[in-house]
Each structure stands twice: as C-alpha cells, then as structure tokens.
Design an enzyme around this catalytic site. Sequence first.
Site: not given
Ligand code: CP
Length: 331
Positions: A96, A68-69, A146, A118
């Site tokens: 590496k 999603r993100t 998040h 992320r």
């Molecule tokens: N909700 C969320 O962060 O989903 P993803 O891990 O698929 O990005």
Amino acid sequence: MKPDAPRPIPVTWRRKDLLGIQELSAEEITLLLDTARQFKEVGARDVKKVPALRGRTLVNFFVEPSTRTRTSFELAAMRLSADVVNISASSSSLVKGETLKDTALVLQANNVDIIVIRHGSAGAAQFLAERLDSSIINAGDGAHEHPTQALLDLFTIREKRGKIAGLHVAIVGDILFSRVARSNIWGLLKLGARVTLVGPSTLVPRVFERMGVRVVRRIDEILEEVDVINLLRIQHERQRRAYFPGLGEYVSLFGLTKERAHRLRSDCLIMHPGPINRGVEIDSDVADDPKHSVILDQVTNGLAVRMAALYLCDSHRGDHDAIQTNRRATA
Ligand code: CP
C-alpha cells in the site's frame, strides 16, 4: 579428518545486530561457529527445544522470496523457545506504499526483540539497525551480504574437513550479483582459506582481486587443485541485461558436469547455497552425489548457525560471558 575438538574462545559477543561478515573479526566468526556446534546437538535430541529465548519475540520480515533461510530462521527461533511472526512483502502494508522505516517502527512499537530481514536493497538491514532498538539480522540484502549463508558454509567446511585455514576454495559463477559470494569471500579469507573466483569477465570482473582473491576464466583450470567448489546460481532477477551469450555456452565453460566432477580430488566438497538450477551451474547427478555433495548438509547446518546468530545477538542485552551462557543455553 575429524573436526577440531571444542575449545573455549576468549571473546564475548557485544553486537546487537548481525549485518555482514565484513565487519566481523575472525574471533567473532569462530565464536559463532563454536556456538552453532553446541546448538547442532540440540537438533539431535528427542525434544528439540531449549529455553534460551523464552519470552522473546522475533519477526521474520522477508521482502524477497526464500525457502531455506526463512524456514531455517523460523525453526531456529522456535527451537530457542521464542515467539515468531512471519511477514512477507505481498501480505504487508508495503504493497500500500508504506515505507521500510514506517514498517519497522510499527514492529518496534510492538516491542519486537529481533527482526530478521531479507530485502532487495543493499544496506536495508543496516538502515533498520541504526534506527531500532531491536536486534537486526541480515537474511540477505541485495547483492551486498548474506552473513548466515556464509556462516553455514564455513560451518559445513570446518565440520567436513576439520579446518578452514589453508584450504583452497573455488566460487564459480555469478559473483557480481551474489551476496553469498561476498559474504563467503570475507569469511574464508578471515579464517585463512585461499579463494579463487571462476566466471566470465562480465560476472567476475577483475576488481574482485582487490579483496585478495584470484580470478580465473575457465572452470577447467581449477578442478584438480581445489578442496571445495561452491557453485552459484545465475541471479537473473538482479540482471538487467544479458551477461553471457546463452545457457549452453555457460554450461560448456562453467557448469560442473559429470565429466568435470570426475576430475575433482577424492575429498573435494561440492557446495551450492540453493536454489539449484539443475543442468546449468551443476549437473543433477553431481548435485545428488553422496560422496562429494554436501548441499543438504549446508541446509541442516543453517539451522544451528541461525540459532547461534539469534542467541548471540540477543545476548548483547546482558554483559555476560558468551561461553558460560552457551553452556546454560544448550542445557
Ligand atoms: N540460500 C538461500 O538463501 O536460499 P533461499 O533463497 O531459499 O533462502
């Protein structure tokens, strides 16, 4: 209830980075949500693109998996006319042995304007923000924050219920390892909601009460009283030991089954950040119930929220009024 009518917010965005909700004021969160509302309209057009970030470059740097993100940030950047490059851990020189700092310096040497990161370690986004001129957007750092997930959750609640202040929101499940829970708690409390956390003592320790929330141990205690129920996935990837006896016991105490869903208020929103473990934290039919479930609305709204986050963080380069610029950006 209809959502609030748009109204000007007398603040200017001055941040280079979006690292977490904890550091934002209620006014900044509201500005992000109002800007997202303007960008959501762009998604309904035949040509879903505006020139707001034309000439800017963005790197989507995902060291942990995401559907999603990552998709949402890529689409958001494309809709704002930015150029986008995606980097994953397995396809980068991280495998590496290159460090996060050196990887980031390589990106900066390429004059990247915005880095969306992320990472499995709390503080990774802040680490980059303190060292690079590029704007850094936190797409999830360990169990810390998040922020864009919380913003899209807040956006969806406000869109569906017309307000956030005064609502009672339950967050159920693995709170201890959840960056989504922490960002949601900060955002909901700052905007005036009441928050109850539900889960076993191993996953919802009483220390969370210091944030200003209530903690209860059984989902059955809160079903009839909440306006929103947000179910969280058990984050097995962050757990090094067993935090409850088994999935059967978890479902019996904390799962949103069909029987329990019947006890929710008729206007209660069912939310889940995804990915869903169907039949564990939520029954499959309940997740797909069009009357209560807003899980796919959350995904849709994530795109508008991420357009707003990218746009506002980029705007720190000029000291212009965010409202004026929003009008130009969505024209
Ligand atoms: N909700 C969320 O962060 O989903 P993803 O891990 O698929 O990005």
